[in-house]
Scaffold this motif. Structure first.
Motif, PDB file in Angstrom:
ATOM      1  N   SER A  17       0.833  -1.197   0.000  1.00  0.00           N
ATOM      2  CA  SER A  17       0.000   0.000   0.000  1.00  0.00           C
ATOM      3  C   SER A  17       0.871   1.251   0.000  1.00  0.00           C
ATOM      4  N   VAL A  48      -5.701  -0.090  -7.145  1.00  0.00           N
ATOM      5  CA  VAL A  48      -4.595  -1.041  -7.032  1.00  0.00           C
ATOM      6  C   VAL A  48      -3.820  -1.014  -8.343  1.00  0.00           C
ATOM      7  N   GLN A  96      -1.793  -1.020  -3.389  1.00  0.00           N
ATOM      8  CA  GLN A  96      -2.991  -0.196  -3.206  1.00  0.00           C
ATOM      9  C   GLN A  96      -2.558   1.250  -2.981  1.00  0.00           C
TER      10      GLN A  96
END
Lengths: 116, 114
Positions: free
Chosen positions: A10, A87, A111
Motif C-alpha cells: 500500500s 490497485v 494499493q
C-alpha cells in the motif's frame, strides 16, 4: 516462483504530490513491462508499458522508468489525483516464442490511496 | 473499437456443481485470449491462453478447463467445483504474434463457492 514482486502492498499520498510505485523482477529474459490500474470489482486497465530497449516512457501524468541492471521498474504519477486511488499491478513478459508467447507475469499489486 | 464482455459478473455456486463462464471480444479478429484468476490479496495468475479456435494452452494443473469454439469466444468450465476455485476470474485479449502487446481485460466474474 514469484518472478515479479511489488514489495509495498500500500501507498498513501497527498493530492498533487508524486506517487512512486516500485516493482522488481528476477527473470533477466523479461523484455516488456507494463503497469495496470484496477478499481474494485473491475478488470485491470492498461496504463503504460516499456520495452527493455528503453529506460523511460512517458504518457501524460504517468512515467515508467526501467533499470535493467537492477531489474527494477517504477511508475511515477505526477500530480496524483483522487481518481488515481486504485490497485496498481506491474507485469512483465519474455520475447514471444512458440511456448512462452504473450504470457504476462504479474506482481501482487500496490494499493494507492490519494488523500485530499 | 474493441470491447470485451464477461458474464456473469458474480456467481455463487455450491461445491461439486459445474461451471461455465463466457467471454466474448468484439471489434477485432483472431485475438489472443486469456483466462486469469486473482485470489484474494494476490496478483493475477494465468490459467489458459489461446491463439486460435480450438487451440488452448494450460498454465497450471487445476480443476478447470477452457474452450474456444469461435474466434472471439472463450469459455472457462469445470465439471465439479472445489472450494479452492473461489476467486475473481478475468478474461483478456491481445493482438499480434510477433511482438509484445498489452492485454486488455474484461470486468471479471466474482465466483464464490459455498
Amino acid at each position: 516462483d514469484q518472478q515479479v514482486k511489488q514489495n509495498s502492498p500500500s501507498l498513501s499520498v497527498q493530492e498533487g504530490r508524486i506517487s512512486i510505485l516500485n516493482c522488481d523482477y528476477t527473470n533477466s529474459m523479461f523484455d516488456y513491462f507494463l503497469w495496470y490500474k484496477k478499481y474494485p470489482a473491475e478488470g485491470p486497465t492498461f496504463l503504460i508499458s516499456i520495452s527493455s530497449i528503453k529506460d523511460k516512457n512517458e504518457d501524460g501524468r504517468f512515467t515508467v522508468f526501467l533499470n535493467k541492471s537492477a531489474k527494477h521498474l517504477s511508475l511515477h504519477i505526477v500530480p496524483s489525483q483522487p481518481g488515481d486511488s486504485a490497485v496498481y499491478f506491474c507485469a512483465a513478459s519474455k520475447p514471444p516464442t512458440t511456448d512462452s508467447w504473450g504470457k504476462l507475469q504479474f506482481g501482487a499489486g500496490t494499493q494507492v490511496v490519494v488523500t485530499p | 473499437s474493441q470491447t470485451i464482455h464477461q458474464w456473469p459478473a458474480t456467481l455463487v455456486q455450491p461445491v461439486g456443481s459445474p461451471l461455465s463462464l463466457e467471454c466474448t471480444v468484439e471489434g477485432t479478429s483472431n485475438p489472443n485470449l486469456y483466462w486469469y484468476r486473482q485470489a484474494a490479496g494476490r496478483g493475477l495468475q494465468l490459467l489458459f491462453y489461446s491463439v486460435g479456435i480450438g487451440q488452448i494452452s494450460s498454465e497450471v494443473p487445476q480443476n478447470l478447463s477452457a474452450s474456444r469454439p469461435q474466434d472471439r469466444q472463450f469459455i472457462l468450465s469445470s465439471k465439479k467445483l472445489l472450494l479452492s476455485d473461489s476467486g475473481f476470474y478475468l478474461c483478456a485479449w491481445s493482438v499480434g504474434r510477433s511482438s509484445n502487446q498489452p492485454q486488455h481485460f474484461g470486468d471479471g466474474t466474482r465466483l464464490s463457492i459455498l
